[in-house]
Design a protein around this motif. Structure first.
Motif, PDB file in Angstrom:
ATOM      1  N   SER A  51     -16.573 -12.571 -45.507  1.00 29.51           N
ATOM      2  CA  SER A  51     -16.426 -11.821 -46.738  1.00 29.51           C
ATOM      3  C   SER A  51     -17.500 -12.214 -47.770  1.00 29.51           C
ATOM      4  O   SER A  51     -18.158 -11.347 -48.349  1.00 29.51           O
ATOM      5  N   SER A  73     -24.222 -16.037 -36.220  1.00 32.00           N
ATOM      6  CA  SER A  73     -22.836 -15.581 -36.214  1.00 32.00           C
ATOM      7  C   SER A  73     -22.208 -15.810 -34.845  1.00 32.00           C
ATOM      8  O   SER A  73     -22.904 -15.816 -33.828  1.00 32.00           O
ATOM      9  N   LYS A  78     -20.805  -8.061 -35.235  1.00 35.03           N
ATOM     10  CA  LYS A  78     -21.297  -8.162 -36.620  1.00 35.03           C
ATOM     11  C   LYS A  78     -22.823  -8.273 -36.618  1.00 35.03           C
ATOM     12  O   LYS A  78     -23.499  -7.667 -37.450  1.00 35.03           O
ATOM     13  N   TYR A  96     -23.693 -19.833 -32.865  1.00 34.28           N
ATOM     14  CA  TYR A  96     -23.477 -21.239 -33.253  1.00 34.28           C
ATOM     15  C   TYR A  96     -23.936 -22.224 -32.168  1.00 34.28           C
ATOM     16  O   TYR A  96     -24.121 -23.397 -32.452  1.00 34.28           O
ATOM     17  N   ASN A 117     -15.351 -24.437 -45.094  1.00 36.20           N
ATOM     18  CA  ASN A 117     -15.821 -25.713 -45.666  1.00 36.20           C
ATOM     19  C   ASN A 117     -15.963 -26.850 -44.653  1.00 36.20           C
ATOM     20  O   ASN A 117     -16.903 -27.633 -44.710  1.00 36.20           O
TER      21      ASN A 117
HETATM   22  P1  NDP Z   1     -14.495 -15.722 -44.469  1.00 39.00           P
HETATM   23  O1  NDP Z   1     -13.335 -16.188 -43.676  1.00 39.00           O
HETATM   24  O2  NDP Z   1     -14.455 -14.359 -45.039  1.00 39.00           O
HETATM   25  O3  NDP Z   1     -15.830 -15.841 -43.595  1.00 39.00           O
HETATM   26  C1  NDP Z   1     -16.198 -17.021 -42.959  1.00 39.00           C
HETATM   27  C2  NDP Z   1     -17.075 -16.672 -41.755  1.00 39.00           C
HETATM   28  O4  NDP Z   1     -17.480 -17.884 -41.148  1.00 39.00           O
HETATM   29  C3  NDP Z   1     -16.372 -15.889 -40.651  1.00 39.00           C
HETATM   30  O5  NDP Z   1     -16.366 -14.505 -40.870  1.00 39.00           O
HETATM   31  C4  NDP Z   1     -17.171 -16.269 -39.433  1.00 39.00           C
HETATM   32  O6  NDP Z   1     -18.348 -15.466 -39.398  1.00 39.00           O
HETATM   33  C5  NDP Z   1     -17.634 -17.687 -39.745  1.00 39.00           C
HETATM   34  N1  NDP Z   1     -16.866 -18.698 -39.006  1.00 39.00           N
HETATM   35  C6  NDP Z   1     -17.398 -19.601 -38.150  1.00 39.00           C
HETATM   36  N2  NDP Z   1     -16.454 -20.379 -37.618  1.00 39.00           N
HETATM   37  C7  NDP Z   1     -15.281 -19.985 -38.157  1.00 39.00           C
HETATM   38  C8  NDP Z   1     -13.940 -20.420 -37.986  1.00 39.00           C
HETATM   39  N3  NDP Z   1     -13.625 -21.431 -37.173  1.00 39.00           N
HETATM   40  N4  NDP Z   1     -12.982 -19.783 -38.668  1.00 39.00           N
HETATM   41  C9  NDP Z   1     -13.281 -18.781 -39.515  1.00 39.00           C
HETATM   42  N5  NDP Z   1     -14.540 -18.329 -39.696  1.00 39.00           N
HETATM   43  C10 NDP Z   1     -15.534 -18.924 -39.040  1.00 39.00           C
HETATM   44  O7  NDP Z   1     -14.704 -16.814 -45.624  1.00 39.00           O
HETATM   45  P2  NDP Z   1     -15.537 -16.620 -46.968  1.00 39.00           P
HETATM   46  O8  NDP Z   1     -16.748 -15.839 -46.677  1.00 39.00           O
HETATM   47  O9  NDP Z   1     -14.652 -16.163 -48.033  1.00 39.00           O
HETATM   48  O10 NDP Z   1     -15.914 -18.152 -47.299  1.00 39.00           O
HETATM   49  C11 NDP Z   1     -16.969 -18.817 -46.642  1.00 39.00           C
HETATM   50  C12 NDP Z   1     -17.521 -19.927 -47.557  1.00 39.00           C
HETATM   51  O11 NDP Z   1     -18.006 -19.347 -48.756  1.00 39.00           O
HETATM   52  C13 NDP Z   1     -16.505 -20.980 -47.975  1.00 39.00           C
HETATM   53  O12 NDP Z   1     -17.102 -22.244 -48.024  1.00 39.00           O
HETATM   54  C14 NDP Z   1     -16.093 -20.544 -49.367  1.00 39.00           C
HETATM   55  O13 NDP Z   1     -15.652 -21.610 -50.192  1.00 39.00           O
HETATM   56  C15 NDP Z   1     -17.394 -19.959 -49.885  1.00 39.00           C
HETATM   57  N6  NDP Z   1     -17.192 -18.929 -50.911  1.00 39.00           N
HETATM   58  C16 NDP Z   1     -17.924 -19.003 -52.052  1.00 39.00           C
HETATM   59  C17 NDP Z   1     -17.771 -18.077 -53.043  1.00 39.00           C
HETATM   60  C18 NDP Z   1     -18.603 -18.144 -54.266  1.00 39.00           C
HETATM   61  O14 NDP Z   1     -18.347 -17.370 -55.189  1.00 39.00           O
HETATM   62  N7  NDP Z   1     -19.594 -19.000 -54.325  1.00 39.00           N
HETATM   63  C19 NDP Z   1     -16.786 -16.994 -52.920  1.00 39.00           C
HETATM   64  C20 NDP Z   1     -16.110 -16.963 -51.639  1.00 39.00           C
HETATM   65  C21 NDP Z   1     -16.303 -17.925 -50.686  1.00 39.00           C
HETATM   66  P3  NDP Z   1     -18.979 -14.979 -38.001  1.00 39.00           P
HETATM   67  O15 NDP Z   1     -17.955 -14.083 -37.416  1.00 39.00           O
HETATM   68  O16 NDP Z   1     -20.209 -14.311 -38.412  1.00 39.00           O
HETATM   69  O17 NDP Z   1     -19.227 -16.217 -37.177  1.00 39.00           O
END
Ligand code: NDP
Length: 372
Positions: A51, A73, A78, A96, A117
């Motif tokens: 997101s 990713s 995606k 990864y 995180n």
């Molecule tokens: P999402 O869950 O929406 O996205 C995280 C993405 O990380 C997934 O879509 C996936 O992408 C990848 N991923 C890799 N391994 C995993 C796993 N084991 N479980 C879940 N996802 C995984 O999270 P957000 O995008 O909301 O948050 C991501 C980071 O961004 C966090 O650290 C959050 O704190 C930070 N953040 C910062 C904001 C700001 O305003 N600065 C606002 C929102 C979040 P893929 O499918 O491509 O591998």
């Protein structure tokens, strides 16, 4: 309308109609987005197409000195969709398992880690070992020990480590910091930071201790921690904290629902903050000194940020935070620009040290002292 034009029009329209309290920051920004740019461009790969990664990618289409050129990713569908949308060549796509190969890709300068995180530390260290600059989302890691490893690895690899503190480039925020530093609020006595929202889906990674490193504090409370530091302009020397939990099933052991915490600063200023996953509409900063006050609500959302002081409203034009952040980070990485408020690994580490102390204070009920 393409997003760069949209961004510019929004900026320009409001800039023309609003009387600035301090014009420099907004005027510089406006100039940068209006004038042609032929300087260096930071070529970025985003890791984690979730997101927030999606939001950053969209915002980057309006950047002038940063460009999305690659993806990392775990979800092939995606990758394909992003390739089509952003014109990303196959050779700049990784997963990864194989992203260490980015080392031999001369067309990528930096990787922006936007994953859960608990994955940041290992991923950033791998990025550093591949010789690429790392931009990492907040919180930089899940504890200070991890943060120190990341800072050391990036130093060793001679690459920069930056943290996605988008508020450090937001014009209203910077104006309040300028006014406070200029003594316009007098001696600062008190800061209040309220950061929270009501979290939904109990199965999401944000409620998984291993992936999140905690609960609300890691995700949203960190804004009040970071905000108290830049609003007061000092580092805390003591911390007290109290935790409350209304739903121990949703918020398991080590996943904080609500924590109130207090911080003391060397000048005698005190901060009182609330971090929660149980209350919506909680996004407010208040700073008061013996000559005036500043109030921001919303203070850290995606904007528009609303800010006022005892002298009146501060109406800087809304800017897309992530666009400005990425253009500024390009200048920091490629041109060694020094930001007004740091966004480097040491800055991310300071927040992690405080988070560790808050957890300790909440657990023991004791006041925790910090070096400041
Ligand atoms: P999402 O869950 O929406 O996205 C995280 C993405 O990380 C997934 O879509 C996936 O992408 C990848 N991923 C890799 N391994 C995993 C796993 N084991 N479980 C879940 N996802 C995984 O999270 P957000 O995008 O909301 O948050 C991501 C980071 O961004 C966090 O650290 C959050 O704190 C930070 N953040 C910062 C904001 C700001 O305003 N600065 C606002 C929102 C979040 P893929 O499918 O491509 O591998």
């Amino acid at each position: 309308m393409n997003s760069r034009r949209h961004f510019l029009q929004k900026l320009t329209a409001s800039a023309l109609t609003i009387p600035f309290l301090g014009e420099n920051r907004a005027a510089t920004l406006e100039k940068f987005y209006e004038e042609p740019y032929d300087g260096p461009v930071l070529r970025v790969a985003i890791m984690g197409l979730g997101s927030y990664g999606t939001r950053v990618a969209e915002a980057m289409t309006a950047c002038k000195s940063a460009k999305l050129v690659g993806v990392i990713s775990g979800t092939p569908s995606k990758i394909t969709a992003w390739q089509t949308k952003y014109g990303i060549p196959e050779k700049n796509c990784y997963n990864y398992e194989n992203f260490d190969n980015i080392k031999s890709n001369p067309d990528i300068d930096a990787v922006y880690v936007i994953t859960p995180n608990g994955l940041h530390k290992d991923q950033v260290i791998r990025v550093a070992k591949a010789g690429k600059h790392a931009i990492c989302e907040k919180p930089m890691a899940i504890n200070a020990a991890e943060g120190r490893e990341m800072v050391a690895a990036c130093k060793k690899a001679n690459v920069k480590l930056l943290v996605g503190y988008r508020m450090h480039f937001e014009p209203n925020t910077l104006e309040i910091i300028r006014q406070r530093a200029a003594g316009e609020f007098g001696k600062v006595y008190f800061f209040q930071g309220l950061s929270g929202f009501r979290i939904g889906d109990p199965t999401q990674w944000r409620l998984n201790r291993k992936l999140a490193g905690g609960g609300a504090m890691m995700d949203i409370g960190v804004y009040s921690i970071n905000g108290s530091r830049y609003m007061i302009g000092e580092e805390p020397i003591w911390i007290t904290a109290q935790e409350t939990k209304t739903d121990p099933v949703k918020f398991k052991e080590g996943v904080d629902e609500t924590i109130e915490f207090q911080m003391g600063f060397p000048s005698g200023a005190v901060a009182s903050c609330l971090s929660t996953y149980s209350i919506n509409y909680l996004d407010k900063f208040f700073l008061v000194g013996d000559k005036g006050f500043a109030e921001m609500q919303p203070s850290t959302g995606y904007g528009p940020i609303k800010a006022k002081t005892n002298k009146g409203d501060l109406s800087y034009p809304h800017v897309t935070h992530q666009t400005v952040q990425m253009d500024e980070m390009s200048a920091i990485i490629l041109q060694n620009k020094q930001p007004i408020v740091p966004v480097d690994g040491e800055e991310g580490l300071r927040d992690l040290v405080i988070i560790d102390a808050i957890f300790e204070a909440a657990k023991t009920g004791k006041k925790v002292t910090l070096k400041g």
